[in-house]
Design an enzyme around this catalytic site. Structure first.
Site: not given
Ligand SMILES: *[C@@H]1O[C@H](CO)[C@@H](O)[C@H](O)[C@H]1NC(C)=O
Ligand SMILES: *[C@@H]1O[C@H](CO)[C@@H](O)[C@H](O)[C@H]1NC(C)=O
Ligand SMILES: *[C@@H]1O[C@H](CO)[C@@H](O)[C@H](O)[C@H]1NC(C)=O
Ligand SMILES: *[C@@H]1O[C@H](CO)[C@@H](O)[C@H](O)[C@H]1NC(C)=O
Ligand SMILES: *[C@@H]1O[C@H](CO)[C@@H](O)[C@H](O)[C@H]1NC(C)=O
Ligand SMILES: *[C@@H]1O[C@H](CO)[C@@H](O)[C@H](O)[C@H]1NC(C)=O
Ligand SMILES: *[C@@H]1O[C@H](CO)[C@@H](O)[C@H](O)[C@H]1NC(C)=O
Ligand SMILES: *[C@@H]1O[C@H](CO)[C@@H](O)[C@H](O)[C@H]1NC(C)=O
Length: 903
Positions: A714, A603
């Site tokens: 998650d 990222v």
């Protein structure tokens, strides 16, 4: 019942004796003599004993060298003046190479000598391999104790381990190994003999004898009583005819006999416990040349029962009697030597040995596994207390390993967890030698090189995690096949240069492509292009398949949702969301600043105009990563909520696939709770409640606002991102699944998620439902309340209870304050905390039926927030929050049935 060893023929023995005499003079070939604590590479011949000692540094890596205090060194055998002490580690072990299937006398000596200046001698345990050997303790500082066994190793090494039992720092002065003849000290194969007593009877010198007098370096202590008298004669080695036990000539030249010549010769011992078993060895030699009218003959009884005899010791010849099997079950062992009627002389005895039986049959780990794991340890320089037998005793199993135990078969290593261990270099080929491995976790290291083919050979492997490394190349097809078939749970994400699809490009390093290379690899580019087309097709399908809207509610919160649904970027309309790779390069300033590694790629920070964004580039990575990426794209296209990270755009330029999100300036909740982030904010109770309400709303939207509902799968603190105002948004939809069934039913999936957050019911059943997210969210709440990890670190390091069981046990003691994060310094409304704890505990109920729906959780948390705000309003009226009104407005008064828990 009693075996008797008679002297062999004189000629043979004469020859033997010559050899023995030579051996005795110089050879210590069956000896390993280790002076513990001696400096590395040092060695010497001890001047009293002529034994050649070497340093212990080649046999152990741990511990520190010490020396006994000066006043204790006087007249000391040199090997006792140094020692190695083990202030750290529970178990520290020597590994000593031996010849397998050979009988050894193994002696460990301990001389405290106030080496640490405390004048308090420790007490600790000694283990041999996986078996307990002895407890070492001292009567006073100037006494040497030694622990001695006769043992036949099955492997070509032994582990001698010092175990700290919490009663002082273990240490050791010397280790001595001597080979014995295999036809002496014969026992059942599983029985080893620990020395209890070894006496030289009738000693006239009152000295202790060992090497060189004893070629096996047994230590013989003198013993005499008033009721006994001595009889002795001069005897040379040449004169004495020996048997294989070969007790020293000096010991055999003296004997004890009763003072009252017509009385029996008696001795006994009382066992500490009746389960103790014993072997007794008595050595005889007639020391007197008998006249023709003299005879010496006697029987031996044990507790009054005939045990052996009549014995007629031969002049200048050793004979030995012993019990052919272990003696057991008596509360006293009283031996008597009774002269027979025809004997003119009283009984005599020259030496006696008494041993207790040790069962050392617990096998050590399979040698192949030990070799492999030892090589792995070396290859990576694993810095853990990995000593001695990997699998045993179970209490001391190596950290990161699991083993299978099957009766008398050697244990096997079934699980290896070397995650987050700073491993560098390639994946070690020794791993393939752990042939029973089922679980292998090498994630979060810095491993490089390719994913080797040999991992495919591990037949039993069920879980393979290679995530978050720097592996390159292709994932072997064998592994991909197993993963596809579902027989292997494979994770390879966060390896920027790893290609885990049959259809992906080998050389694309994360985001930056290399045109020249690409041309050389056209055959790989084509499938990539095809799969991108696939993405878009799927997007279209999913976009129509999942519909998320806004739940019709009267509360004010909904209005806020609506206001913030559209991303806040004027340039980006529904049709302007696609970017070229060149644009991405510009946005990210040539991938200048890495924010982190997300689900399946890196990222980067970026700027669109003045607006900060986060750009996640897909690394051509695992199949699963690719699927997760797809899943996330699919969902983000249709999901819009102010508490879910929103997608601003995407890039699908040839092999470069990327997603652009809004920028979350304050990282994730995990970083702030753990304080690991630089400038981590100390989140107040109010902050925590606001964040939890936000996250709960995001999750509620997925569950209730979408058709079919979406299960995130998650939910964890690290996936709750915080913007510049600490507003929380749920992120990382890589594992999320639309859930196309009626409430109360479920779908079966490959279990995925994060340990500690994973719903145990889902883990056991594979059946996924919304309530699995509720469980994970409960763990988030518990962490938020306590500041603890999902597995709570306790003082006892072996014991890491799950946060939910830890809290249950604390609550049953009624200790609400002691569970709350101490960083909050009790600055909270305890009613509010209590309610939050109840809500969290309801979420982690073991049965999913008992867990609340997210909408109830949202309601409860808002009530917690209201209570905390009410307190603050009274406490500090001036600090009233602006958003108070809206927060209160959205609170409803529904009550949920929570499982009652102890207060
Ligand atoms: C011991 O010997 C080894 C090999 O000869 C050598 O590498 C090492 O430096 C020596 N250590 C000391 C303390 O002399
Ligand atoms: C013990 O044996 C192993 C394997 O044969 C060998 O690698 C090692 O160097 C030996 N250790 C010592 C101290 O001789
Ligand atoms: C320690 O034990 C030895 C042998 O039993 C004895 O001679 C000595 O006096 C003892 N020392 C102390 C300080 O008790
Ligand atoms: C002792 O070892 C010899 C060979 O070294 C072997 O032939 C014999 O069977 C062994 N005896 C016992 C009792 O193990
Ligand atoms: C010597 O032993 C015998 C047999 O036990 C006993 O009868 C006798 O009284 C003993 N003599 C002395 C002096 O103790
Ligand atoms: C044995 O014989 C010697 C003389 O040779 C004698 O003095 C002794 O008393 C005898 N001993 C016994 C027990 O008969
Ligand atoms: C000694 O043992 C023999 C042989 O077993 C036996 O005949 C004899 O009576 C025993 N003598 C004594 C005094 O116990
Ligand atoms: C990963 O490996 C590549 C070479 O394959 C290297 O250039 C790069 O620096 C490595 N990255 C890290 C973080 O070690």
């Amino acid at each position: 019942m009693v075996r008797r060893i008679s002297p062999r023929s004189h000629i043979v023995l004469l020859l033997l004796l010559i050899i023995v005499a030579l051996v005795q003079a110089q050879d210590q070939s069956g000896f390993i003599s280790i002076d513990c604590g001696l400096p590395q590479n040092s060695s010497y011949t001890e001047k009293h004993t002529s034994i050649f000692y070497i340093s212990d540094s080649g046999f152990i890596d741990t511990g520190v060298s010490k020396s006994v205090s000066a006043e204790f060194k006087i007249n000391l055998q040199q090997q006792l003046s140094n020692l190695r002490s083990f202030p750290s580690g529970i178990r520290n072990c020597y590994r000593i190479n031996v010849t397998s299937a050979t009988k050894y006398l193994i002696r460990a000596s301990f001389y405290y000598g106030n080496y640490d200046g405390t004048n308090v001698a420790p007490k600790f345990d000694l283990h041999l391999g996986a078996n307990f050997m002895d407890t070492v303790k001292f009567t006073n500082a100037s006494v040497t104790t030694f622990s001695e066994i006769i043992y036949t190793p099955l492997l070509d090494y032994i582990h001698l381990c010092l175990v700290n039992t919490g009663t002082g720092t273990p240490f050791i002065s010397a280790i001595e190994l001597r080979t014995l003849k295999n036809d002496t000290y014969v026992t059942q194969s599983w029985e080893s003999l620990a020395r209890l007593r070894r006496f030289d009877l009738g000693s006239t010198t009152n000295l202790q004898y060992r090497y060189k007098d004893d070629i096996y370096d047994r230590i013989w202590a003198p013993l005499g009583f008033d009721l006994w008298t001595q009889i002795s004669s001069k005897l040379t080695n040449d004169e004495l005819t020996q048997n294989h036990y070969q007790p020293p000539t000096i010991v055999m030249s003296t004997a004890a006999m009763p003072v009252n010549a017509s009385a029996s010769f008696d001795f006994y011992w009382d066992p500490d416990n009746v389960d103790e078993q014993y072997y007794v060895f008595m050595h005889f030699n007639e020391v007197k040349k008998l006249a023709p009218n003299e005879t010496r003959s006697f029987n031996v009884t044990l507790n009054g029962k005939y045990w052996g005899g009549p014995l007629v010791p031969t002049y200048q010849s050793t004979s030995t009697i012993f019990s052919p099997s272990a003696l057991a079950g008596e509360s006293r062992y009283l031996f008597s030597l009774l002269r027979t009627e025809d004997s003119t002389l009283p009984p005599i005895i020259n030496a006696i040995e008494v041993y207790t039986v040790k069962d050392f049959s617990r096998p050590e780990t399979s040698q192949d596994d030990v070799d492999a794991i030892t090589n792995i340890k070396k290859a990576y320089g694993v810095a853990r207390n990995w000593e001695a037998d990997p699998c045993g005793p179970t209490k001391y199993i190596w950290q990161g390993l699991n083993c299978s135990y099957d009766g008398n078969d050697p244990p096997r290593i079934t699980s290896l967890d070397l995650s987050s261990s700073g491993l560098k270099g390639q994946i070690s080929s020794y791993i393939s030698k752990l042939s029973m491995l089922q679980y292998l976790d090498l994630s979060n290291n810095n491993l490089s090189g390719s994913v080797p083919d040999f991992l495919t050979q591990l037949q039993s492997l069920k879980v393979l995690n290679l995530g978050n490394n720097n592996l390159t190349g292709l994932v072997p097809n064998g592994l991909l096949d197993k993963s596809k078939k579902g027989s292997l749970s494979l994770s390879v994400e966060h390896n920027p240069n790893l290609c885990a699809s049959t259809s992906c490009n080998q050389q694309t390093g994360g985001a930056i492509s290399n045109k020249k290379k690409k041309n050389n690899n056209n055959h790989i580019v084509i499938p990539i292009a095809a799969s991108i087309a696939g993405v878009l097709v799927l997007l279209a399908i999913v976009a129509t398949a999942v519909i998320c809207g806004l739940k019709k509610r009267k509360s004010k919160a909904v209005n806020i949702d609506e206001e913030q649904t559209a991303p806040n970027f004027s340039k980006i309309g529904p049709n302007q969301r696609q970017y070229t790779f060149n644009e991405i390069v510009k946005i990210t300033n040539n991938f200048n600043r890495i924010l982190g590694r997300g689900g399946f790629g890196t990222v980067y920070h970026g700027l669109i105009g003045d607006t900060q964004v986060a750009v996640k580039m897909l690394s051509p990575s695992a199949v699963r990563g690719y699927e997760q990426f797809l899943a996330e794209v699919k969902l983000l296209m249709v999901v819009h909520h102010r508490n879910l990270t929103s997608l601003i755009g995407y890039c699908n330029d040839e092999s470069n696939i990327g997603l652009i999100y809004e920028y979350m300036a304050n990282g994730n909740l995990e970083e702030h709770l753990s304080g690991k982030k630089n400038n981590a904010k100390l989140l107040s109770w109010e902050d925590r409640l606001r964040i939890s309400v936000d996250a709960a709303q995001g999750l509620e939207y997925l569950h209730s606002g979408c058709k079919p509902p979406i299960i995130h799968r998650d939910v964890k603190c690290a996936n709750i991102l915080l913007n510049e105002n600490f507003e929380a948004k749920l992120a990382d939809f890589g594992l999320s699944k639309p859930f196309p069934t009626e409430e109360g039913t479920h779908i079966s999936t490959v279990v995925a998620g994060t340990p500690g957050y994973l719903d145990p019911e889902y883990r056991d059943s594979n059946k996924l439902a919304e309530k699995s997210d509720v469980y994970s969210f409960g763990v988030v709440l518990l962490k938020m309340i306590t500041g603890q990890a999902a597995y709570v670190k306790m003082q006892d390091e072996d014991n890491k209870p799950h946060i939910s069981s830890w809290i249950s046990s604390m609550l049953s003691n009624g200790e609400i304050k002691s569970i709350v994060d101490s960083k909050l310094q009790e600055d909270f409304d305890s009613g509010s905390v209590w309610k939050a704890v109840e809500t969290a505990m309801a979420c982690v109920a073991s049965s999913s039926n008992k867990r609340p729906h997210m909408s109830d959780v949202v309601t409860q948390l808002k009530e917690c927030l209201a209570a905390e705000l009410a307190r603050k309003r009274t406490d500090h009226a001036t600090e009233q929050s602006d958003s108070l009104e809206s927060d209160l407005a959205s609170i409803s008064v529904t009550t949920t049935e929570f499982e009652p828990i102890a207060r």
